[in-house]
Structure formats: structure tokens, C-alpha cells
Design a protein around this motif. Sequence first.
Motif, PDB file in Angstrom:
ATOM      1  N   TYR A 273       0.970  -1.101   0.116  1.00  0.00           N
ATOM      2  CA  TYR A 273      -0.146  -0.020   0.100  1.00  0.00           C
ATOM      3  C   TYR A 273       0.992   1.065  -0.073  1.00  0.00           C
ATOM      4  O   TYR A 273       0.454   2.214  -0.654  1.00  0.00           O
ATOM      5  N   PHE A 276       2.950   1.509  -3.236  1.00  0.00           N
ATOM      6  CA  PHE A 276       2.300   1.892  -4.401  1.00  0.00           C
ATOM      7  C   PHE A 276       1.918   3.321  -4.038  1.00  0.00           C
ATOM      8  O   PHE A 276       1.742   4.177  -5.163  1.00  0.00           O
ATOM      9  N   TYR A 279       4.420   5.227  -5.588  1.00  0.00           N
ATOM     10  CA  TYR A 279       4.789   5.228  -6.564  1.00  0.00           C
ATOM     11  C   TYR A 279       3.768   6.079  -7.569  1.00  0.00           C
ATOM     12  O   TYR A 279       3.851   6.948  -8.514  1.00  0.00           O
ATOM     13  N   MET A 280       2.537   5.835  -7.031  1.00  0.00           N
ATOM     14  CA  MET A 280       1.353   6.442  -7.903  1.00  0.00           C
ATOM     15  C   MET A 280       1.477   8.322  -7.657  1.00  0.00           C
ATOM     16  O   MET A 280       1.100   8.835  -8.771  1.00  0.00           O
ATOM     17  N   TRP A 283       3.996   8.999 -10.333  1.00  0.00           N
ATOM     18  CA  TRP A 283       3.626   8.778 -11.504  1.00  0.00           C
ATOM     19  C   TRP A 283       2.361   9.931 -11.992  1.00  0.00           C
ATOM     20  O   TRP A 283       2.688  10.728 -13.156  1.00  0.00           O
ATOM     21  N   TYR A 284       1.587  10.276 -11.043  1.00  0.00           N
ATOM     22  CA  TYR A 284       0.795  11.493 -11.362  1.00  0.00           C
ATOM     23  C   TYR A 284       1.268  12.878 -11.452  1.00  0.00           C
ATOM     24  O   TYR A 284       0.855  13.288 -12.394  1.00  0.00           O
ATOM     25  N   ASN A 286       4.312  13.532 -12.230  1.00  0.00           N
ATOM     26  CA  ASN A 286       4.985  13.649 -13.302  1.00  0.00           C
ATOM     27  C   ASN A 286       5.968  14.518 -13.414  1.00  0.00           C
ATOM     28  O   ASN A 286       6.063  15.284 -14.639  1.00  0.00           O
ATOM     29  N   TRP A 319      -0.827 -14.240  -1.336  1.00  0.00           N
ATOM     30  CA  TRP A 319      -1.412 -15.123  -1.595  1.00  0.00           C
ATOM     31  C   TRP A 319      -1.047 -16.742  -0.723  1.00  0.00           C
ATOM     32  O   TRP A 319      -2.117 -17.593  -0.494  1.00  0.00           O
ATOM     33  N   ARG A 324      -6.501 -19.133   6.405  1.00  0.00           N
ATOM     34  CA  ARG A 324      -6.146 -19.393   7.957  1.00  0.00           C
ATOM     35  C   ARG A 324      -5.343 -20.549   8.186  1.00  0.00           C
ATOM     36  O   ARG A 324      -4.424 -20.374   8.814  1.00  0.00           O
TER      37      ARG A 324
ATOM     38  N   ASN B  70     -14.704 -24.602  10.501  1.00  0.00           N
ATOM     39  CA  ASN B  70     -14.609 -23.389  10.174  1.00  0.00           C
ATOM     40  C   ASN B  70     -15.446 -22.437   9.451  1.00  0.00           C
ATOM     41  O   ASN B  70     -16.303 -23.161   8.721  1.00  0.00           O
ATOM     42  N   LYS B 107      -2.188  12.187 -19.909  1.00  0.00           N
ATOM     43  CA  LYS B 107      -1.858  10.719 -19.416  1.00  0.00           C
ATOM     44  C   LYS B 107      -2.901   9.894 -20.419  1.00  0.00           C
ATOM     45  O   LYS B 107      -3.546  10.302 -21.050  1.00  0.00           O
ATOM     46  N   GLU B 113      -1.978   2.620 -13.297  1.00  0.00           N
ATOM     47  CA  GLU B 113      -1.549   3.463 -11.964  1.00  0.00           C
ATOM     48  C   GLU B 113      -2.806   4.071 -11.387  1.00  0.00           C
ATOM     49  O   GLU B 113      -2.936   3.861 -10.143  1.00  0.00           O
ATOM     50  N   PRO B 114      -3.477   5.007 -12.133  1.00  0.00           N
ATOM     51  CA  PRO B 114      -4.748   5.591 -11.154  1.00  0.00           C
ATOM     52  C   PRO B 114      -5.810   4.711 -11.145  1.00  0.00           C
ATOM     53  O   PRO B 114      -6.791   4.839 -10.411  1.00  0.00           O
ATOM     54  N   ILE B 116      -5.734   1.534  -9.803  1.00  0.00           N
ATOM     55  CA  ILE B 116      -5.274   0.725  -8.607  1.00  0.00           C
ATOM     56  C   ILE B 116      -6.141   1.267  -7.584  1.00  0.00           C
ATOM     57  O   ILE B 116      -6.832   0.267  -6.659  1.00  0.00           O
ATOM     58  N   PHE B 120      -8.582  -1.298  -5.730  1.00  0.00           N
ATOM     59  CA  PHE B 120      -8.516  -1.729  -4.329  1.00  0.00           C
ATOM     60  C   PHE B 120      -9.442  -1.230  -3.566  1.00  0.00           C
ATOM     61  O   PHE B 120     -10.066  -2.099  -2.677  1.00  0.00           O
TER      62      PHE B 120
END
Lengths: 408, 216
Positions: A273, A276, A279-280, A283-284, A286, A319, A324, B70, B107, B113-114, B116, B120
Motif C-alpha cells: 500500500y 504503491f 509510486y502512484m 506517476w501522477y 509527473n 496469496w 487461515r 471453520n 495521461k 497506476e490511477p 489501482i 483496491f
Amino acid sequence: MWLVDPLQPTPATGADFRYTADARSWLAPTLIGVALLIVSFVGWAVDAHQFYFSYLIGWIFCVSVAVGAQFFVIVQHLTKAHWSVVVRRIAEALVWAFPVLALLSIPIFFGMHDLFHWTHHELFDPGSPEYDPVLAGKEAYLNVPFFLVRVLFYFAVWTLIGYRLYTLSVRQDGDPDRSIPARQRSTSAWGLPLMAVTTAFASYDFLMSLDPHWFSTIFGVYFFADSFLSSFAFITLLAVLFQRSGMLRRTISAEHYHDLGKFMFGFTVFWAYIAFSQYMLIWYGNLPEETIWYRIRLENGWQVYSAVLLVGHFIIPFWVLISRSAKRILPLMAFMSVWILIMHWFDFWWIAMPVLRETNPAFHWLDFTSALGLFGIMLGLCLYRLSRHSLVPENDPRLQKSIAFVNV
Amino acid sequence: MLKELTRETKATMGIYEPRRDKVYGLLAEFSDPGALLHAAEGVREAGYKHFDTHSPFPVHGMDRAMGLGNSKVGYITLVGGITGLAVATWLQWWTGGVDYPLDISGKPFFAWEPSIPIMFELTILFAALAAVAGMFALNGLPRPYNPLFYSENFSRVTDDAFFLHVAASDGRFDMEKTEQLLRDLGALYVEVIEDLGTEQGPAGDVRGEAVEKAQA
């Protein structure tokens, strides 16, 4: 010896809490570590530039694991956590790594000219052809005397907090003084903000300033995410090793591994999180002075290493650790701990090494010898401290609850 | 076949069908959480499947004692999360790249990139909603009507009483034998519950009948 363990040995009362392995268990990693360091110092004669980078990466990796352990202990005290009491001593033994790590930082100060571009005087001289107006503007912060003062301050703070957390806990084993939990809590309360600030600035100084033009305000959080994650991996690994050698058999159960696994999973996601987020935004936005840092890491073969980082540090642990049942399989948890520690080191390598090898990414044997050497010493001395005391805080009022802990 | 499956599924949610003679099951009260836990183990070991325990607060270890295994909510959550991820990816790609492409400071119309953050967030949103919905569904909630409410004693379940209910729909259910089992497990008393539906007359009479039957 004070640097290794400031306390006299104290015997464990509970049979299950006793360190039963012989001296070889801690002597072997320490001696292997020392041997690898000696090999690395030979490497210094061959390629000093490479040595300093490799050494810095290995060293900051060890520092971050110890910092993470310190955060772990602090958070357990502040939340009055029950579940973690049985594994807390492992982290407490690790936090006393700071004095030795401070000693092991000495080679870095000899290599500052190789490591840190901002130590070059001509950058700040307007008359010089090398004059760099951007770095000249940062001279008030990025200069050697202030750097040394800061590093001294970080280690003073870390050692002080670590000393209190470690010695109070060990003292409690033989002295059921009722005021100790409150004092541990108060140390944690003022320690936490200090840890937050020093950790963030240490990450700026040792890693971010390798590329002094670049800046990222989230970098301290990124460093914290990595170090907190690695401390869970370290604790899990040691817990599994102890139980395999017949220690803490009736103390640590699958329930505790389950919780450690949840934290490992959670902070794997947290790391992604934060990584990223950094990074984001770049990137934005720029902006060339920011994007260059990522551009270097996405060209000339570095893109392969970046992809490995994404897959190895996030997708695979995500993954594997999501279910659990996986968190309750001890061999798998031990494997993932080693995996996460390696990925954690690789993350720092990925941050620092492009500064040295912008166009020819490759591992160097010095990367491995210095990282493993430093880690071996830290691990061996941590085991040495554990061997001298009980493996759990025996008089902690929450110990029985921790042993009986069950996930709902 | 389908009817059988529906019945078994509803039974896992704690919704049992009454017998032809309206008998819903036997309700036994136990003195404390430990006795209830022990009784749940006993009933499970005797081979019963359709039974449930009721207590004012969660009892530690009850899942294991009842043999519940479970929770399946995690899988529902995973499916919800993956659905959210797919929906968000499609949303970002279709709105930005296909339906209404806008050039914003050069862009790309669609980029990872934008997208994600949206992927999420929708993953989390769908996963969370699926978790809550799945929890409700697996518990058979909301359930405003429950034949156990015919028992006056049962109203104490939110206060200080611990009950075990064996449903008449269970293949092993037998009025005498089941009652004996519950008594052997330490029940304070055993009560027959009848499912009279919501339209039936004043609850007072019904209760009287049930208690008489149990005493007989």
C-alpha cells in the motif's frame, strides 16, 4: 560485554522457558558472521566502492529488523496485549542489538565519500564547475557534521529505549515488582513518537540521501512498513527454531503463529500500500526530479528486479499467507519468515544499488557476504542474550493468559 | 432431492422444520456455560446434527464442542473481493478508455497506476459487503420468528440462562431417548417446543400445553 548484554545471567524457573541448546547455537552464527565480515573486508581491498554499498545495505537491513522489533515491543506494551507475551522476549532480546550495530556502522563513515554524493564539497562551491544549486540548497541538512550528530542521536534514542524495555523485562523475571508493567508502558508511550521520528529520519539519511536530488515524504513510512514486517518474520523464525529444539513446547501454540501470520499478512499488504502510494503520486505528478528515481529502476534491466520485488515482496506472500490454515502450518511459516527477510533485504538492495550500478544491474558476492555476516552477528548475539535469561517474561501478569490464548 | 438439500441448508442456518405433529424439538436448560459446553459435546457425540446452543454471551470453545468447523464466510468474502476487483477494472477501462476518453495532461486514457486505488477500494467494499451478507445468510438472519419464543423460560436466554435445543427434524430425534440424553447430560429441565406458526392463538395457551406435554 556491556555492548552484548548489559545484564548478569538470570536462571529461568519454568522448565519450558529454559534455553536448553548449548553454546554452539549462538556461537556458530556469530562466528560465521564474523568470518563473512572478514571476507567482506578483503573485498574492500578489491572493490571499495562496491563494498561500501553492499555493507550499507546489509547494515541498514539489520538496523531495520531491530527497529521493527523495538516497535513490536512498544506496541505490545501500549495495547496491553495478551497474546504476544510468550514471544515478546525474542523481540526484547533483539532490541539490544543497537549498541553492536552502532559499532558495526563505523565502516560506513569511512565510505561516506563513496556512498553519499552530497559529501562532495565542490557541489556547494559556486565557483566550481561541479556546483549544484539544488544540492547547495539542501546543504543546511545534508552536511557531514549534522549527519554525524543525527546518527548519534538516533542510536542514543534507540539504545535508551531498548535498554529500558530489555532490562525492565528481564528484571521482572526475578523481581515481581508490580510497578514494572506501568514503567514499561510509560517508556513505550514516550518512546513511540521518538521512534517514529528517528526511524523516518534515519531512513532519509541512510537510504534516501543516496540519491540526494530525489525526495519522497512517505519514505519513512515505507521504511517502517518494511522493518515492522521483518520483525514479525524474525520472531516467527526464532519461535519455530526454539520449538524444534524442544524449547517453549507447551508455551507457544498454533494460535500464536496464527496471530504472527496475520500480522505478516497485514504488513505485507501495508508495505504494498505504501510502496504503491509513493509510486502512484510520483506517476501522477509527473515531475522529472521525482520520476527519474523510478525511471532508473524501470530501465537497463532494472525492470526485471522491480518486477521480482513486486511479485516476491507482495504477490507471493499475499496469496500464501491469506488462508487461515497456512498461518498454522509451522514449516510454512518458517519458510515464509525466511522469504520475507530475504525480500526485505532485496527491497533495500533495490533502493540503494541503482545508485552505484545505474546501467548494469547485478548482484555482487559482497552483497551476500556483508548482509549475511552482519545478520549472523546480530542473530548470534540475540541468541546469546536469550540463552542467558528466561525465554519468556516469567512474571508478566499476562503470561498465563498468553499461554492459554485461543483465536476466536 | 432438492427439498432435502434445502432442508439441510436451512438446518445449518439454525432454521429447522417442525415434525408433522408440529413438534419443533426439545429445549433443555443448563446451569452454566461449562455445563452447556459439555452438553453440546455430548449431543454431538451422540450423533445429532440438528441442534443449537443459546447463551447470553459467546462461550469459548463452543464451535469445537458443537463440531461447527471453520466458518465459510471467508470464501464468500474472497468471491466478493474478486468480483469487486473485476468490476472496478472494467469500470476504469470502460469509462476512461472506451465510453468517454478525456485527455488529462497527456495521461493515457486507461492506465493501471490511477486505476489501482479504485480497484483496491471496490475490492474492499465488495469483500466487506459480501462478508456481512454472508454472515447474515449463514446465520439465517434476519429471523423475526423462531418457535423457541413460545417457551417462556427461553426469554431468559439474553439474561442468565443457557439452553440447548435439539430439533425434531434430526434423523436421530426421538422424544423419549433424546429427552433422556439431555437429562443425562445434566439438563435442569427439558421442554417440548411446538411450532404453531405465527397466526396461532394467544401464546399463553400454547405454552401451557407444551409444558403439560413435557411433564406428562
